[in-house]
Design an enzyme around this catalytic site. Structure first.
Site, short mmCIF file in Angstrom:
data_model
loop_
_atom_site.label_atom_id
_atom_site.label_comp_id
_atom_site.label_asym_id
_atom_site.label_seq_id
_atom_site.Cartn_x
_atom_site.Cartn_y
_atom_site.Cartn_z
N GLU A 181 6.17 42.97 5.69
CA GLU A 181 5.25 42.30 4.77
C GLU A 181 5.98 41.88 3.51
OE1 GLU A 181 1.87 45.66 5.81
OE2 GLU A 181 2.39 45.23 3.75
N LYS A 230 6.63 41.90 -0.38
CA LYS A 230 6.45 42.89 -1.45
C LYS A 230 6.05 42.13 -2.71
CE LYS A 230 8.86 46.67 -3.85
NZ LYS A 230 7.95 46.58 -4.92
N ASP A 258 5.01 41.17 -6.35
CA ASP A 258 5.53 41.67 -7.62
C ASP A 258 4.47 41.54 -8.71
OD1 ASP A 258 7.28 42.68 -9.41
OD2 ASP A 258 8.52 40.87 -9.58
N TYR A 287 -2.90 45.42 0.81
CA TYR A 287 -1.98 45.62 1.93
C TYR A 287 -2.07 46.99 2.59
CZ TYR A 287 0.39 46.92 -2.41
OH TYR A 287 0.68 47.41 -3.64
N LYS A 302 14.53 45.33 -1.48
CA LYS A 302 14.37 44.47 -2.65
C LYS A 302 15.43 43.38 -2.66
CE LYS A 302 13.03 46.22 -6.51
NZ LYS A 302 12.13 46.54 -7.59
N CYS A 308 19.45 10.40 9.99
CA CYS A 308 20.19 11.59 10.39
C CYS A 308 21.68 11.39 10.09
CB CYS A 308 19.98 11.86 11.87
SG CYS A 308 21.01 13.21 12.48
N CYS A 341 23.55 11.34 13.75
CA CYS A 341 23.36 10.33 14.80
C CYS A 341 22.70 9.06 14.28
CB CYS A 341 22.56 10.92 15.96
SG CYS A 341 20.83 11.16 15.56
N CYS A 393 15.24 15.22 12.62
CA CYS A 393 15.85 14.14 13.37
C CYS A 393 15.17 14.18 14.75
CB CYS A 393 17.35 14.36 13.53
SG CYS A 393 18.05 13.29 14.79
N CYS A 445 21.40 14.04 19.83
CA CYS A 445 22.01 14.28 18.51
C CYS A 445 22.92 15.52 18.65
CB CYS A 445 20.91 14.48 17.49
SG CYS A 445 21.52 14.83 15.84
S1 IVH Z 1 2.73 49.74 0.52
C1 IVH Z 1 1.59 54.07 0.66
N1 IVH Z 1 2.95 47.13 0.70
O1 IVH Z 1 5.44 48.02 -4.24
C2 IVH Z 1 1.56 52.58 0.49
N2 IVH Z 1 3.39 48.15 -1.42
O2 IVH Z 1 7.34 50.70 -4.61
C3 IVH Z 1 2.56 52.15 -0.50
N3 IVH Z 1 3.92 46.58 -3.21
O3 IVH Z 1 3.58 50.74 -5.44
C4 IVH Z 1 2.53 50.75 -0.86
N4 IVH Z 1 3.74 44.75 -1.99
O4 IVH Z 1 2.73 48.37 -5.92
C5 IVH Z 1 3.06 48.21 -0.11
N5 IVH Z 1 3.05 44.85 1.00
C6 IVH Z 1 3.16 45.91 0.20
C7 IVH Z 1 3.49 45.80 -1.17
C8 IVH Z 1 3.61 46.95 -1.95
C9 IVH Z 1 3.98 45.25 -3.20
C10 IVH Z 1 4.20 47.42 -4.40
C11 IVH Z 1 3.20 48.50 -4.62
C12 IVH Z 1 3.97 49.79 -4.51
C13 IVH Z 1 5.37 49.35 -4.72
C14 IVH Z 1 6.32 50.19 -3.90
#
Ligand code: IVH
Length: 675
Positions: free
Chosen positions: A110, A112, A114, A222, A318, A413, A416, A431, A437
């Site tokens: 998934e 992450k 921010d 999430y 990250k 392209c 080609c 293309c 090609c």
């Molecule tokens: S799961 C037990 N899923 O990232 C479930 N966290 O350091 C833990 N975060 O505190 C969280 N996107 O604030 C999860 N798809 C995602 C996330 C996500 C962002 C953040 C969240 C969490 C921190 C993890």
């Protein structure tokens, strides 16, 4: 109609329109009509305080009261995740997890987000509380502020939600709102927010909720927690939450193009997902700072447990965000296997995160336009992990008199000369000269021989390039005409390697049909889709002749994939290639072995799966039902043959099954039925 009826009516309508507007992005009424309904409701509520409801849509407007936030203890502590910047450590985590579980498992990959984390609680379908992370044990009660975020439903849709559950997610500010907010603050000579995350968390902690409403925050959830969850599968739970109206990442939910990138069964698939989003995150409206990987089964999550600080079943990768600035010298264009054109920036070499960078990706035409890129511009570049760096901005202040030409996307392209096309709804140019090609031909052969496709040992991109340049092969079928004699004298080849290649090619005649389908390189037909197709169509002719309706009837195949398949088979050159591959013995049909273990014991039966299972996951049961000729359906009706019930079957389902006299079958009985 009584006043109460009118109020109820308006509330229901406004909830629905909020959802259309903020979640579906598809409003069906104008803002003006919406405002009129809202005003009428506010008016009636003012005159009739006896019908007060804390979840009325009018509560979104926010109160002017200033107050301290109450501290609330979390029902489940809000742990953070272990995180890493290294893909090597992601592999290590995957390996550790595999060894610990000692059984097959799926990982949900998934984005992450921010922003700032939030926990929201629904009781009997109503949003009752929203609490910040705080120190993980206790957080601030920011319910009133969160209620101003219009994409978060105050009242859930449907009726099959647990009486009490919690959603974890992130409160976010889009780049657009962030830029606008900082612009306003600049004009008012207020201090600027460093990034959207700070802006989001600052906004959530404002004392005055009508000011929060003005900040246009967003949210994305999430993870679901509770005692009676709909499923023992994380992915299924978040999908369910979306049905109830809760905003879920569009990339967590299966969509045709990204589904295979999301549920991962190997570390390679995880890397594909990471690489894809590392490149593409720039196009997202909200900031992300990495990827979160979660073991999908809640049962396995429980088995893995947590350390004092973070769960073992998840890890955050990250992105590296080191930046440098350098000069754009020129732009060149690469042609990929599917004909997609990738613009590449050629840069004045610069040191970044330990390496010298000379090139960076420019994504697509819209991206170049958005940057208003000119040759000679000073650009900011960023890099993460092993991935090729990208341009993230232009230093427009550094633009002098000597600025070069504006960058304009090519129309033909570079390989080609064909005129490029851009499909509706897509950012990329292609293309269209698929079969002639050169980089497309070579790319298709490389894909065909790759490990997860025909898995031809001993052949790599350089050898393919060599064979192609020498005219030894001109398509994938050409591989099967090669002999050891005609390649053994080539540069750096030798008898042994030549033999190995020929053996590898011969062995590839034994791969299963689903891999052959994947190997063809049909647009949008990745491994998962290929598997589904091979399950539904016994051979290539059935697939080639399938109508769009037959294609979309296959689980998880939508119009886009169906269209692509139809287009592929409509091309006589593709049909011709398949004919040639058939002639050399490539299996274009399900082999006997592919169906071992299948019976028709459940033929004609519609089966509903409900509850939490001990012996197999829900997906496995779904597979088993299909393997034995049955059909797994979602809702109980008079036509349901039986309910395969695990523990904690939902009370509504149980009642319905009893009412209709539908048999409830335990998992053990089910397993003996099919064994
Ligand atoms: S799961 C037990 N899923 O990232 C479930 N966290 O350091 C833990 N975060 O505190 C969280 N996107 O604030 C999860 N798809 C995602 C996330 C996500 C962002 C953040 C969240 C969490 C921190 C993890």
């Amino acid at each position: 109609m009584t006043v109460k009826d009118r109020i109820d009516n308006l509330r229901a309508e406004l909830h629905r329109h909020n959802y259309n507007y903020y979640v579906l992005n598809a409003p069906v009424i104008t803002d003006k009509v919406f405002d009129e309904m809202m005003h009428e409701l506010q008016d009636l509520e003012r005159k009739h305080p006896e019908y007060y409801d804390e979840n009325s849509p009018t509560m979104r407007v926010g109160s002017d009261l200033n107050k301290e936030f109450a501290k609330i203890t979390h029902r489940y502590p809000m742990l953070s995740l272990g995180n890493t910047y290294s893909v090597g450590e992601v592999s290590d985590w995957y390996e550790r997890t595999r060894q610990w579980l000692n059984e097959s498992f799926e990982v949900c990959a998934e984005l992450k987000y921010d922003g700032t984390s939030i926990s929201i609680i629904y009781e009997n379908g109503k949003l009752t509380r929203a609490v910040t992370r705080g120190d993980g044990v206790q957080g601030d009660d920011v319910t009133d502020n969160v209620k101003t975020i219009r994409s978060i439903p105050l009242v859930l849709h449907g009726n099959d939600y647990p009486a009490l559950f919690e959603m974890r997610g992130e409160i976010l500010m889009s780049w657009e709102v962030f830029d606008q907010l900082n612009q306003e603050r600049k004009e008012q000579e207020e201090s600027l927010f460093a990034n959207p995350r700070n802006a989001a968390s600052g906004s959530l902690k404002l004392q005055n909720s009508s000011m929060v409403a003005a900040r246009k925050l967003q949210a994305c959830f999430y993870y679901m927690l509770g005692e009676e969850l709909p499923s023992d599968d994380h992915y299924a739970n978040v999908r369910k939450a979306r049905q109830w109206g809760i905003p879920i990442s569009p990339f967590i939910i299966a969509d045709e193009a990204h589904e295979t990138l999301c549920k991962c069964n190997s570390v390679e698939q995880i890397f594909d997902f990471i690489n894809y989003w590392e490149r593409e995150r720039i196009v997202l409206p909200v900031p992300i700072d990495g990827i979160v990987l979660k073991v999908n089964s809640l049962k396995q999550q429980r088995n893995l447990g947590s350390t004092a600080k973070s769960p073992r079943w998840a890890i955050a990768y990250k992105f590296n965000a080191e930046q440098a600035s350098t000069r754009l010298n020129s732009v060149s264009y690469q042609v990929g296997r599917t004909g997609v054109i990738t613009p590449v920036a050629n840069l004045e070499p610069v040191q970044l995160a330990g390496t010298v960078v000379k090139r960076a990706t420019l994504n697509n035409e819209d991206f170049i336009e958005a940057l208003d890129l000119h040759i000679g511009d000073h650009v900011y570049i960023e890099k993460g992990g092993e991935i090729i760096p990208k341009i993230v901005g232009v230093d427009t202040d550094a633009r002098g008199m000597m600025i070069g030409e504006k960058v304009r996307f090519i129309t033909r392209c570079p390989e080609c000369g064909s005129k490029l096309i851009r499909y509706e709804g897509e950012a990329a140019y292609y293309c269209p000269n698929e079969t002639a090609c050169p980089p497309q031909i070579k790319g298709k052969i490389e894909h065909f021989i790759s490990r997860r496709a025909m898995n031809i040992d001993g052949l790599g991109p350089e050898t393919v390039d060599l064979f192609y340049r020498l005219g030894l092969i001109k398509d994938t079928a050409g591989l099967y005409q090669l002999t050891a004699d005609n390649i053994k004298n080539l540069d750096r080849m030798g008898e042994k390697s030549a033999d190995n290649i020929i053996k590898g090619i011969a062995a590839s005649r034994n791969v299963p049909f689903e891999r052959v389908l994947f190997a063809l390189g049909i647009r949008f037909v990745g491994e998962t889709v290929a598997k589904k197709l091979a399950k539904s169509f016994a051979n290539i002719d059935d697939l080639a002749n399938a109508t769009p309706e037959q294609l979309t009837a296959v689980d998880e195949i939508g119009e886009k994939i169906a269209q692509s398949i139809t287009t592929y088979f409509a091309n006589p050159q593709n049909r011709n290639l398949i004919e040639q591959l058939k002639q050399v013995g490539i299996p274009f049909a399900r082999q006997q072995g592919d169906r071992s273990g299948y019976t028709d014991r459940l033929a004609g039966q519609s089966i509903v799966i409900s509850g939490v299972f001990a012996r197999h996951s829900r997906d496995e049961y779904k597979d088993l039902i299909e393997k034995h000729g049955g059909k797994s359906v979602a809702g109980i009706s008079a036509k349901t043959s039986f309910v395969l019930a695990g523990e904690n079957m939902g009370p509504a389902k149980l009642e319905k099954a009893n009412k209709l006299g539908v048999r409830i079958m335990s998992e053990d009985d089910f397993l003996s039925l099919i064994s």
